[in-house]
Design a protein around this motif. Structure first.
Motif, PDB file in Angstrom:
ATOM      1  N   ARG A 174       0.831  -1.144  -0.005  1.00  0.00           N
ATOM      2  CA  ARG A 174       0.060  -0.098   0.212  1.00  0.00           C
ATOM      3  C   ARG A 174       0.921   1.283  -0.128  1.00  0.00           C
ATOM      4  N   ILE A 175       0.611   2.373  -0.787  1.00  0.00           N
ATOM      5  CA  ILE A 175       1.339   3.573  -0.584  1.00  0.00           C
ATOM      6  C   ILE A 175       0.442   4.284   0.504  1.00  0.00           C
ATOM      7  N   VAL A 176       1.390   4.728   1.491  1.00  0.00           N
ATOM      8  CA  VAL A 176       0.869   5.345   2.834  1.00  0.00           C
ATOM      9  C   VAL A 176       1.230   6.931   2.853  1.00  0.00           C
ATOM     10  N   ALA A 177       2.332   7.325   2.062  1.00  0.00           N
ATOM     11  CA  ALA A 177       2.378   8.755   2.103  1.00  0.00           C
ATOM     12  C   ALA A 177       3.221   9.139   0.623  1.00  0.00           C
ATOM     13  N   GLY A 178       3.149  10.317   0.750  1.00  0.00           N
ATOM     14  CA  GLY A 178       4.138  10.802  -0.547  1.00  0.00           C
ATOM     15  C   GLY A 178       5.769  11.252  -0.119  1.00  0.00           C
ATOM     16  N   ALA A 179       6.468  11.396  -1.071  1.00  0.00           N
ATOM     17  CA  ALA A 179       7.842  11.806  -0.594  1.00  0.00           C
ATOM     18  C   ALA A 179       8.507  12.969  -1.417  1.00  0.00           C
ATOM     19  N   CYS A 180       8.239  12.616  -2.882  1.00  0.00           N
ATOM     20  CA  CYS A 180       8.817  13.825  -3.710  1.00  0.00           C
ATOM     21  C   CYS A 180       8.195  13.738  -5.050  1.00  0.00           C
ATOM     22  N   SER A 181       7.821  15.058  -5.580  1.00  0.00           N
ATOM     23  CA  SER A 181       7.330  15.459  -6.913  1.00  0.00           C
ATOM     24  C   SER A 181       8.347  16.089  -7.775  1.00  0.00           C
ATOM     25  N   GLY A 182       8.141  15.787  -8.970  1.00  0.00           N
ATOM     26  CA  GLY A 182       8.697  16.530  -9.924  1.00  0.00           C
ATOM     27  C   GLY A 182      10.217  15.915 -10.135  1.00  0.00           C
TER      28      GLY A 182
END
Length: 344
Positions: free
Chosen positions: A107-115
């Motif tokens: 499961r994906i539980v949080a983001g970390a980096c965009s772009g």
């Protein structure tokens, strides 16, 4: 005297029956030596220095073990093998692992980096317009990875026929270090990759950014996921208390990085050197950093669109059902407790 001996014997018996001191809980976490894995690199570096960010927030009864991988598939295999509990990883490996396990394992539980991704061409080369990509060689980091899918889908949107091995343009999966040397020698016409390689292609190989990938994500305000935090379903179900504490510390670290970018980059670069033996030149890291957003938002809309693109170009055979790939309950619980806006 007999009474004293009896009391001593009783004390010894009680001591032998007492439960042993509880062993530390262990959280095993994977990441890559890549600038887009900033939270993990910085936290690993602080752990190495005895100043563990997560350790301080999870408490003395929790041990953090870090594992370094070179690519997303390896990290996902480690999740399947129950060798790690969490990993920082890109979107396509997570999607592939979710589909492969029929939604049972991750499961994906949080983001970390965009772009951080872009299409680079030669500053003085023949590519000036979209039509000029016909017949050209374009490198991507790995077959079926996030940038590979984005590249193929974009070329198709420009009317080019793209196959696995050829078509109207040649998309050639090539490891990032090889991309740089081949581009320098003129054996590649373009490269679609992610930071810090975008900056290195520009600074060291005479490239220029033809297309910043953010331009393709109008529906998400130019944001698209590069890295997020993935949990095994087993860890999520069995230790939600520890996972919630990790997510809370992850949010705090994300905030600290954005408020202290210079200090964060120093720690990150030292850790990259420890893991790969070579740090980035400061100017390269500074330039790459400007193209990234360190965030806890998983930017779910971009992942779903990327999966749809992978289906359209043939990497995913059936229409992907990703209805349960996200479990953001713990993330939103923490955000509410901190008075921050929830993630939809």
């Amino acid at each position: 005297m007999k009474r004293v001996k009896l009391m001593l014997l009783l004390a010894l018996l009680l001591a032998s029956c007492a439960p042993s001191r509880a062993e530390k809980a262990v959280i095993r976490v994977g990441h890559f030596p890549n600038v887009t894995h900033a939270q993990a690199l910085i936290a690993h570096g602080l752990s190495r220095a005895g100043k563990g960010w997560f350790e301080e927030r999870l408490g003395p009864d929790v041990e953090v073990q870090w594992f370094v991988y070179n690519a997303g598939p390896s990290a996902m295999e480690a999740i399947f093998a129950r060798s790690i509990d969490l990993t920082y990883v890109g979107p396509n490996p997570a999607v592939n692992a979710y589909l492969r396990s029929q939604g049972e394992e991750i499961r994906i539980v949080a983001g970390a980096c965009s772009g951080g991704a872009a299409l680079v061409v030669k500053s003085d080369g023949p590519i000036k317009t979209d039509a000029d990509f016909k017949g050209k060689k374009i490198a991507t980091p790995q077959l079926g990875n996030t940038q590979d899918v984005a590249c193929r889908a974009w070329l198709q949107s420009k009317g080019l026929r793209i196959t696995m091995t050829g078509g109207d343009a040649f998309v050639i999966p090539t490891a990032n270090p090889d991309q740089l040397s081949l581009f320098q020698r003129g054996e590649l016409d373009a490269v679609w990759t992610v930071e810090p390689w975008v900056t290195r292609l520009v600074r060291e190989a005479g490239g220029k950014v033809y297309l910043d990938e953010s331009a393709l994500w109008k529906d998400t305000g130019g944001k698209y996921v590069t890295t997020h935090l993935v949990s095994s379903v087993k860890f999520l179900k069995e230790r939600p208390d520890l996972l919630k504490k990790w997510i809370a510390a992850h949010i705090e670290l994300t905030k600290w990085i954005n408020e202290h970018p210079d200090e964060a980059k120093l720690i990150l670069n030292d850790e990259i050197k420890a893991e790969t033996t070579k740090a980035f030149p400061p100017a390269t890291l500074d330039s790459a950093w400007k193209r990234l957003e360190i965030t806890y938002d998983p930017v779910s809309g971009s992942l779903l669109k990327s999966a749809e693109d992978a289906h359209c170009i043939g990497f995913i055979k059936e229409q992907p059902d990703l209805s349960h790939i996200y479990d953001l309950k713990l993330l939103n619980d923490v955000l509410r407790e901190k008075g921050l806006a929830e993630i939809k």
